[in-house]
Every structure is written in C-alpha cells, then in structure tokens.
Design an enzyme around this catalytic site. Structure first.
Site, PDB file in Angstrom:
ATOM      1  N   GLU A 106     -89.110  46.880   4.307  1.00 39.58           N
ATOM      2  CA  GLU A 106     -89.013  45.666   3.484  1.00 39.58           C
ATOM      3  C   GLU A 106     -89.861  44.527   4.056  1.00 39.58           C
ATOM      4  O   GLU A 106     -89.377  43.423   4.318  1.00 39.58           O
ATOM      5  CB  GLU A 106     -87.544  45.237   3.335  1.00 39.58           C
ATOM      6  CG  GLU A 106     -86.695  46.263   2.607  1.00 39.58           C
ATOM      7  CD  GLU A 106     -85.377  45.696   2.103  1.00 39.58           C
ATOM      8  OE1 GLU A 106     -84.999  44.592   2.539  1.00 39.58           O
ATOM      9  OE2 GLU A 106     -84.739  46.352   1.257  1.00 39.58           O
ATOM     10  N   GLU A 251     -83.042  53.893   0.610  1.00 38.98           N
ATOM     11  CA  GLU A 251     -81.680  53.393   0.824  1.00 38.98           C
ATOM     12  C   GLU A 251     -80.986  53.285  -0.520  1.00 38.98           C
ATOM     13  O   GLU A 251     -81.533  52.729  -1.469  1.00 38.98           O
ATOM     14  CB  GLU A 251     -81.677  51.989   1.451  1.00 38.98           C
ATOM     15  CG  GLU A 251     -82.127  51.872   2.876  1.00 38.98           C
ATOM     16  CD  GLU A 251     -82.064  50.447   3.407  1.00 38.98           C
ATOM     17  OE1 GLU A 251     -82.462  50.235   4.560  1.00 38.98           O
ATOM     18  OE2 GLU A 251     -81.608  49.539   2.667  1.00 38.98           O
TER      19      GLU A 251
END
Length: 487
Positions: A106, A251
């Site tokens: 991220e 995820e």
C-alpha cells in the site's frame, strides 16, 4: 503449465501472517498453527530469515514482502536488488516454496514520492536479479488498496485516480503484463459496507441472501460485494489498455471486533464472511467474477492473529482468526470441505445496527502510571482548552493523581480531536466506553478520619460508586463532567 500453476495457487487459500503484537507466539509455533488450519499459502510482511527457514520442506507456498522504505534504493541500483535476492531468496529457495515477492505494501499511503516513482524500477530490478539466477517461477508484484481507484460504482464506471493513472498505474500494468504477473489488491468489503450501509446490505457483503445488483452499462449481475469490487479493478485496468492482467487478493477478511462506532465488526460476521469467501474462491471449477467468469483468483485471508500494537481504530487490531495460543477465535476451514453444521456455535452479534448514544475514552484497567503520565502530557499539550478543567481550583482538578487527570485528559482530547482522525487508543492505554466515567468514578469519603474503610452505601448521605484498579481504590470527583462524543 502456466495455467496449471495459476489454478494451483488459487486453489490453496493463503493466510496473512503479521506480527505487530506483544503477545504473539514464536514463528515456529505460528507456522505449526498455519499448518493446523490447512492454509496452503502464507504471506509474510517481511523476509524474516527464521520464518523462511522454518517454512522450508513444508507444503506451504510463500509470499514475502519488501518494506516500503527499501524501494528507493532497490529502484535506483541493480546491485542493491541483486544483493537483496542473494540475501532473501537464494538461501531458502527452492526448499522454501517462494511464489511471490511483493515490492511494498500500500505504497500510496506513503508521503515520499521517491518511493512511488521507484516502485516499478525496483520491481524490474528484482525480476532481473531473479532471472540472472535462473529463477522464473517467482512472480513479482505489489499490493495496492481499493482507494487507488477514483470510482468503483457501478463497476463498469471504475477508473484509477487521475494523480496515479499515468505516472504509476500505466508503468505498473505494463510491467505486470510483460512478466505475466498479478495485480494484487487489498480488498476489505467491511469498510465499503460500513461507509454506505443504506445502499449495500450486510447480507450482500457477507455472500448471503438473494439480493442482486445489475450494472446498468454492462448488464452484469452481481450477487456479492466482493465481485463488484474485483470487477471495478478489472474495468479500471481495461480502460488503461490492459484487460487481461490476472488479479490476486493480497488481503481480505472481516474484523472480529472494533470500536463502538464500527458497526458490524463481530465474530459472527467475520466467520460468515471468511467461510463464504473461502467456499467461493476454492470452488472447482473456478467461479471467477461476472466480468471474468472462470477466473482463478489467489486469495489471502487477513489475518492469522489479532495485532494489538497496530494504530488506528479498533478494527485495525482485530482481524485475526486465532488466539495467540492457537485456539480459534471462530472455526474456519481453509479447504471448504467441512459442512457448516460441524462448526461450533458463535456468539450472537450485538452491534449489527449503529449504536446511538454517548461514548467516552478512558484508560484501560491496569495501565502503567508512567505511560499514563506521558499520555496526560501529550493530551494537554496540544490545545489550551483540552485540559482547562484540570487547572487548580477548576471542577476536575481534585483529586490530584495521575490516574484521575489522565482519565479526564484522554477523554477530553479524543472528544476534541476525533474528527481529525484521533483514535481512542493512546498506544494501547485507552479504550472506548459507553459508561460515563464521571458517574462510575467518584469521591469516596472515609467513614472517619482514622478509618481505612470507605463509605459505599446510602447511609453516608448518598450512594457512592467506585472503581478498583490494581487492587487499589481510586477516588474521584463527582462534580467533574467528562467530555464525550455523541453517536
């Protein structure tokens, strides 16, 4: 051969193994727990040597992650990339079945633009270093959040954000396409549902019920929120000229607990989401999505344990499926073979509808006094108004104790700055409560000046309440009104 590997990777549901907790078991114990739940793949947030060694000669596929702060040096120097591969891949591979290297996690949340600019060059240099050693079956990617998209609804309307579409996404997609790798996406339907529960039902987010949504542009029919989100990514890639890049979910999961205003974060919903998601992703033949039917999608459940040292709201620390001792927070079958009737009963949720009322932020019981003193100093130092009531002679000044003053200060600070993303956490020192701390923590007059007993009943003229912490009775001040937040 490539298709077989893709199916094999997708058929083994993975687990994210994060270690930001102060109560977590050793890597040796954790890997045994991972094997016991029959996960087929483990994703690490680093390249820990002990863990990679312990994973050798297991049947587990392995994904390792390069830290964000390493990206710039890797992207600007091929020798650095070569050294990284020599240190973190060659000593373990192929005995440890490393299948993916994720460069960063991220990175859009990182303010340093050098990291973003060097992402694709770093990925390219890692691939060059792997190939120089004859390694061709380790795919290189990076995991991105859903907020890399500007719009996601309807799915066919999805595009990447303008600020990253040209400088980041185009080079990234070109790289992934050229290396036949995957676009990794961190997919958390919980937050999408929480932000807009009126337009997305809880059942739709949990793969339950019979509701559907039809995309008005494509006519594609959606039966769950995950498919909507995945197809948003697919349509966004297509608009940049890359319609066929494979996708993987780095995820996904559902929080088992959270703050009071984090509706729906509970054990039943977490179990329901993960069980149904695993059933969908392991189906044979592969189900895919409405835009890509039959597409195998490698998927990693988030996460193995709750991680109590993570910052942010309460849900950030409550995604685990196991307690630290390896017992399940809820039963889950990574093979999707067990009938649902074989699972143990789950507690009935009490927070599937938003809480309405007042909320306070108070120190946890047993909090360290030195740490509370630091929290008190921080909370009172930001604004003159936060702790004004604690000044000598003011309504909350007495009693003069660290615990009492910190109790007021953290609640006041949180109430004042909550809208600026300040959470009721204070590095683990505080938590939210719906019990007014000014009512539950009041002055206890002694029966007489020589007595060590406290008046706890109406015979003293009023009903007294008290709190016992660390086997001590702390006195308070019933004139003090604690700031709160109204939900």
């Amino acid at each position: 051969m490539e298709r077989k590997l893709m199916i094999a990777l997708a058929s083994k549901i993975g687990i994210n193994y994060g270690r930001k907790g102060n109560d977590l078991p050793s890597p040796y114990q954790s890997i045994n727990f991972i094997k016991s739940i029959k996960a087929g793949h483990v994703k690490l947030y680093d390249a820990d040597p002990e863990t990679l060694t312990l994973l050798s000669h297991t049947n587990l596929y392995v994904t390792i992650t390069i830290h964000n702060h390493q990206i710039t040096s890797l992207g600007t120097n091929q020798t650095t990339a070569e050294d990284w591969v020599k240190t973190n891949i060659l000593p373990y591979y192929p005995q440890t079945q490393i299948r993916f290297v994720l460069v960063g996690n991220e990175i859009l949340s990182v303010q340093d633009r050098n990291i973003t600019a060097n992402l694709v060059p770093a990925m390219r240099k890692i691939v060059n270093a792997l190939r120089a050693h004859g390694i061709h079956n380790i795919k290189v990617g990076t995991s991105l959040p859903m907020d890399s998209l500007r719009s996601t609804f309807p799915p066919s309307n999805s595009t990447f954000r303008e600020d990253i579409a040209g400088p980041l996404m185009l080079p990234l997609l070109k790289f992934l396409n050229g290396t036949n790798s995957y676009f990794f996406i961190n997919l958390q339907p919980y937050y999408r549902w929480l932000r807009n529960p009126m337009n997305t039902t809880l059942d739709f987010a949990l793969f339950q019920g019979n509701s559907t949504y039809t995309d008005p542009r494509t006519g594609l029919v959606y039966h769950n929120l995950v498919d909507q989100m995945l197809d948003s990514v697919i349509f966004a890639m297509t608009k940049l000229g890359y319609p066929h890049i494979r996708i993987a979910i780095s995820e996904t999961g559902w929080p088992n607990s959270g703050d009071i205003d984090e509706t729906g974060a509970n054990i039943l919903n977490a179990a329901t989401y993960n069980r149904n998601m695993i059933k969908k992703m392991t189906a044979i033949p592969s189900i895919g999505t409405p835009a890509r039917p039959g597409l195998p999608i490698p998927t990693f459940v988030f996460s193995l344990f709750n991680e109590d040292q993570k910052s942010g709201s309460g849900t950030q620390r409550h995604w685990g499926i196991l307690h630290p001792d390896g017992t399940p927070i809820y039963d889950i079958d990574f093979t999707a073979q067990k009938p649902s009737t074989s699972f143990n009963p789950l507690p009935k949720p009490t927070n599937n509808v938003p809480y309405k009322g007042q909320v306070w932020c108070v120190p946890v019981e047993g909090a360290n006094e030195a740490a509370l003193e630091e929290a008190l100093r921080m909370a009172c130092g930001r604004s003159n108004t936060t702790c004004a009531a604690l000044a000598p002679g003011k309504e909350c000044y007495d009693p003069v104790s660290i615990y009492w003053h910190a109790r007021y200060a953290v609640s006041s600070y949180w109430a004042q700055f909550r809208t600026q993303n300040v959470g009721c956490f204070f590095n683990g020192l505080a938590h939210e409560t719906t019990t007014n701390p000014g009512e539950s923590f009041v002055l206890l007059p002694k029966l007489d000046k020589n007595s060590s007993s406290y008046c706890l009943d109406v015979s003293c003229g009023r009903v007294m309440k008290y709190i016992v912490t660390n086997k001590s009775v702390f006195t308070g001040n019933d004139r003090c009104k604690f700031p709160s937040v109204t939900l």
